[in-house]
Design a protein around this motif. Structure first.
Motif, PDB file in Angstrom:
ATOM      1  N   ASN A   8       5.346  -1.843   8.654  1.00  0.00           N
ATOM      2  CA  ASN A   8       5.347  -0.169   8.590  1.00  0.00           C
ATOM      3  C   ASN A   8       4.811   0.453   7.515  1.00  0.00           C
ATOM      4  O   ASN A   8       4.654   1.580   7.285  1.00  0.00           O
ATOM      5  N   GLY A   9       3.973  -0.370   6.564  1.00  0.00           N
ATOM      6  CA  GLY A   9       3.419   0.122   5.591  1.00  0.00           C
ATOM      7  C   GLY A   9       2.193   0.955   5.871  1.00  0.00           C
ATOM      8  O   GLY A   9       1.537   0.699   6.834  1.00  0.00           O
ATOM      9  N   ILE A  10       1.991   2.005   4.951  1.00  0.00           N
ATOM     10  CA  ILE A  10       0.693   2.880   5.435  1.00  0.00           C
ATOM     11  C   ILE A  10      -0.357   2.169   4.764  1.00  0.00           C
ATOM     12  O   ILE A  10      -0.457   2.068   3.550  1.00  0.00           O
ATOM     13  N   ILE A  11      -1.542   2.398   5.316  1.00  0.00           N
ATOM     14  CA  ILE A  11      -2.894   2.239   4.665  1.00  0.00           C
ATOM     15  C   ILE A  11      -3.613   3.405   4.605  1.00  0.00           C
ATOM     16  O   ILE A  11      -3.902   4.195   5.502  1.00  0.00           O
ATOM     17  N   GLY A  12      -4.148   3.532   3.357  1.00  0.00           N
ATOM     18  CA  GLY A  12      -5.095   4.740   3.151  1.00  0.00           C
ATOM     19  C   GLY A  12      -6.560   4.060   3.055  1.00  0.00           C
ATOM     20  O   GLY A  12      -6.907   3.238   2.746  1.00  0.00           O
ATOM     21  N   ILE A  13      -7.342   4.971   3.668  1.00  0.00           N
ATOM     22  CA  ILE A  13      -8.644   4.593   3.925  1.00  0.00           C
ATOM     23  C   ILE A  13      -9.559   5.513   3.347  1.00  0.00           C
ATOM     24  O   ILE A  13      -9.429   6.841   3.687  1.00  0.00           O
ATOM     25  N   VAL A  14     -10.597   5.045   2.659  1.00  0.00           N
ATOM     26  CA  VAL A  14     -11.735   5.925   2.149  1.00  0.00           C
ATOM     27  C   VAL A  14     -13.001   5.610   2.787  1.00  0.00           C
ATOM     28  O   VAL A  14     -13.542   4.525   2.313  1.00  0.00           O
ATOM     29  N   PRO A  15     -13.539   6.025   4.152  1.00  0.00           N
ATOM     30  CA  PRO A  15     -14.706   5.351   4.766  1.00  0.00           C
ATOM     31  C   PRO A  15     -16.042   5.633   4.050  1.00  0.00           C
ATOM     32  O   PRO A  15     -16.219   6.784   3.212  1.00  0.00           O
ATOM     33  N   MET A  19     -11.805  12.950   0.406  1.00  0.00           N
ATOM     34  CA  MET A  19     -11.406  11.915   1.219  1.00  0.00           C
ATOM     35  C   MET A  19     -10.555  10.920   0.444  1.00  0.00           C
ATOM     36  O   MET A  19      -9.760  10.305   1.064  1.00  0.00           O
ATOM     37  N   LEU A  20     -10.654  10.838  -1.020  1.00  0.00           N
ATOM     38  CA  LEU A  20      -9.869  10.179  -2.138  1.00  0.00           C
ATOM     39  C   LEU A  20      -8.191  10.926  -1.858  1.00  0.00           C
ATOM     40  O   LEU A  20      -7.409  10.092  -1.567  1.00  0.00           O
ATOM     41  N   ALA A  21      -8.320  12.155  -1.650  1.00  0.00           N
ATOM     42  CA  ALA A  21      -6.919  12.822  -1.427  1.00  0.00           C
ATOM     43  C   ALA A  21      -6.332  12.565  -0.255  1.00  0.00           C
ATOM     44  O   ALA A  21      -5.029  12.274  -0.187  1.00  0.00           O
ATOM     45  N   GLN A  22      -7.078  12.513   0.971  1.00  0.00           N
ATOM     46  CA  GLN A  22      -6.451  12.040   2.306  1.00  0.00           C
ATOM     47  C   GLN A  22      -6.088  10.740   2.140  1.00  0.00           C
ATOM     48  O   GLN A  22      -4.972  10.392   2.681  1.00  0.00           O
ATOM     49  N   SER A  23      -6.607   9.893   1.266  1.00  0.00           N
ATOM     50  CA  SER A  23      -6.526   8.481   1.406  1.00  0.00           C
ATOM     51  C   SER A  23      -5.005   8.243   0.714  1.00  0.00           C
ATOM     52  O   SER A  23      -4.244   7.350   0.855  1.00  0.00           O
ATOM     53  N   ILE A  24      -4.664   8.986  -0.274  1.00  0.00           N
ATOM     54  CA  ILE A  24      -3.467   8.792  -1.063  1.00  0.00           C
ATOM     55  C   ILE A  24      -2.280   9.798  -0.698  1.00  0.00           C
ATOM     56  O   ILE A  24      -1.173   9.518  -1.136  1.00  0.00           O
ATOM     57  N   MET A  25      -2.780  10.822   0.249  1.00  0.00           N
ATOM     58  CA  MET A  25      -1.443  11.771   0.181  1.00  0.00           C
ATOM     59  C   MET A  25      -0.211  11.356   1.116  1.00  0.00           C
ATOM     60  O   MET A  25       0.839  11.859   0.665  1.00  0.00           O
ATOM     61  N   GLU A  26      -0.285  10.318   1.701  1.00  0.00           N
ATOM     62  CA  GLU A  26       0.937   9.591   2.449  1.00  0.00           C
ATOM     63  C   GLU A  26       1.114   8.377   1.624  1.00  0.00           C
ATOM     64  O   GLU A  26       2.161   7.668   2.185  1.00  0.00           O
ATOM     65  N   LYS A  27       1.166   8.175   0.523  1.00  0.00           N
ATOM     66  CA  LYS A  27       1.474   7.411  -0.405  1.00  0.00           C
ATOM     67  C   LYS A  27       1.533   5.821   0.140  1.00  0.00           C
ATOM     68  O   LYS A  27       2.506   5.104   0.250  1.00  0.00           O
ATOM     69  N   PRO A  28       0.305   5.353   0.308  1.00  0.00           N
ATOM     70  CA  PRO A  28       0.134   4.135   0.875  1.00  0.00           C
ATOM     71  C   PRO A  28       0.356   2.931   0.064  1.00  0.00           C
ATOM     72  O   PRO A  28       0.473   3.065  -1.242  1.00  0.00           O
ATOM     73  N   ARG A  29       0.501   1.609   0.579  1.00  0.00           N
ATOM     74  CA  ARG A  29       0.966   0.600  -0.127  1.00  0.00           C
ATOM     75  C   ARG A  29      -0.333  -0.152  -0.399  1.00  0.00           C
ATOM     76  O   ARG A  29      -0.394  -1.331  -1.084  1.00  0.00           O
ATOM     77  N   LEU A  30      -1.418   0.020   0.560  1.00  0.00           N
ATOM     78  CA  LEU A  30      -2.539  -0.533   0.432  1.00  0.00           C
ATOM     79  C   LEU A  30      -3.835   0.146   0.581  1.00  0.00           C
ATOM     80  O   LEU A  30      -3.606   1.340   1.508  1.00  0.00           O
ATOM     81  N   LEU A  31      -4.815   0.288  -0.239  1.00  0.00           N
ATOM     82  CA  LEU A  31      -5.893   1.313  -0.277  1.00  0.00           C
ATOM     83  C   LEU A  31      -7.180   0.692   0.061  1.00  0.00           C
ATOM     84  O   LEU A  31      -7.397  -0.240  -0.608  1.00  0.00           O
ATOM     85  N   LEU A  32      -7.873   1.124   0.866  1.00  0.00           N
ATOM     86  CA  LEU A  32      -9.258   0.478   1.351  1.00  0.00           C
ATOM     87  C   LEU A  32     -10.271   1.607   0.943  1.00  0.00           C
ATOM     88  O   LEU A  32     -10.437   2.697   1.541  1.00  0.00           O
ATOM     89  N   LEU A  33     -11.067   1.221   0.128  1.00  0.00           N
ATOM     90  CA  LEU A  33     -12.238   2.232  -0.600  1.00  0.00           C
ATOM     91  C   LEU A  33     -13.564   1.470  -0.039  1.00  0.00           C
ATOM     92  O   LEU A  33     -14.098   0.370  -0.892  1.00  0.00           O
TER      93      LEU A  33
END
Length: 298
Positions: free
Chosen positions: A67-74, A133-147
């Protein structure tokens, strides 16, 4: 350390073209992993598969928290040009409905954007779009971030801010994967780097500790370099010349220590100007793994 992500034998083919070939990879909690390689090596495809926006042809992906959230910067910002930054993020946040205005404002302020700025995103600079886009990737407090190429359009201060942000997230236990062409920034930001080419992971470099097998050596001239190179080849070592027109320096990989190596070089008549243990050198590792064709690295 806790594993956040595990890839097993990931393969991706589109038509007759195989883009990824049996990729095995693990990622630990709080680890910052860099991915480098030439254009078309498969870096972006791998990130898409991890994010779930592309399905692999074969293999499996395991997350420690389903259920972990993934943050993405395409690589290409996905934004509506007629809306301002805050309302772009508010629209994206409404898809999952997990956060409100406060979290959106906090994320924008964290990356140096003003949430009250009414300027439409279509008139943003490339750097401002990247910050959004960095802001949208971290706003939901992800456990995994893809940049994917996160430094695109960022000025030097923006790159420093990004580096600081990633270090903070890593200390909070967020795992990060960065695909980039900027070797220097990858070297500064990452704990570990994988070198990609032709759909394969061809090398891994651990940047958290020096590799005792690597020695940085400088010699006086071309004859010394040629003699050194021949000796290295004859003794099952590896050497990669560092890019320079005026000096003869390189990274030597050998099982010998410096005190063991020097008598051999003295006997051969190699004039050594400098020699020291080398920390893992990303540029040398990348060039060593690349293919030189018609004078150009591929």
């Amino acid at each position: 350390m806790e594993e956040v992500l595990k890839l097993k034998s990931i393969k991706k083919a589109i038509g007759r073209k195989t883009i990824l070939k049996k990729i095995d990879l693990t990622l630990e909690k709080g680890e910052i992993l860099g991915i480098i390689g030439p254009n078309g090596a498969g870096k972006s495809t791998l990130l898409k598969i991890i994010s779930g926006t592309m399905v692999p042809t074969a293999g499996s992906i395991e997350f420690s928290d389903r259920n972990g959230i993934i943050g993405i910067v395409p690589e290409t910002p996905a934004i509506l040009p007629s809306l301002d930054g805050f309302h772009n993020l508010q629209l994206l946040a409404s898809i999952r409905g997990k956060i409100g205005k406060r979290e959106i404002k906090e994320a924008m302020e964290t990356v140096g954007l003003d949430p009250s700025n009414p300027k439409p995103v279509g008139s943003y600079s490339l750097g401002m779009k990247q910050r959004l886009m960095l802001a949208q990737s971290i706003m939901e407090k992800p456990r995994l971030l893809l940049l994917d190429e996160p430094t695109n359009g960022l000025d030097p201060l923006g790159i420093i801010d990004l580096r600081s942000l990633l270090f903070d997230l890593s200390n909070q236990g967020v795992a990060v994967i960065i695909a980039s062409h900027l070797l220097r920034e990858i070297e500064v930001m990452c704990h570990r780097v994988i070198i990609f080419n032709d759909g394969h992971i061809i090398r891994e470099v651990n940047l958290r500790k020096g590799d005792q097998e690597f020695i940085e050596i400088g010699v006086s001239g071309p004859e010394d370099w040629d003699t050194l190179s021949r000796w290295v080849e004859a003794n099952d070592g590896q050497i990669q010349k560092l890019p320079s027109k005026d000096t003869y320096k390189g990274i030597l990989r050998t099982s010998l220590s410096i005190p063991q190596l020097l008598p051999h070089l003295t006997y051969l008549g190699v004039r050594v100007e400098s020699i020291q243990p080398a920390r893992a050198n990303l540029e040398a590792a990348f060039l060593e793994s690349a293919h030189l064709k018609e004078g150009v690295y591929r």
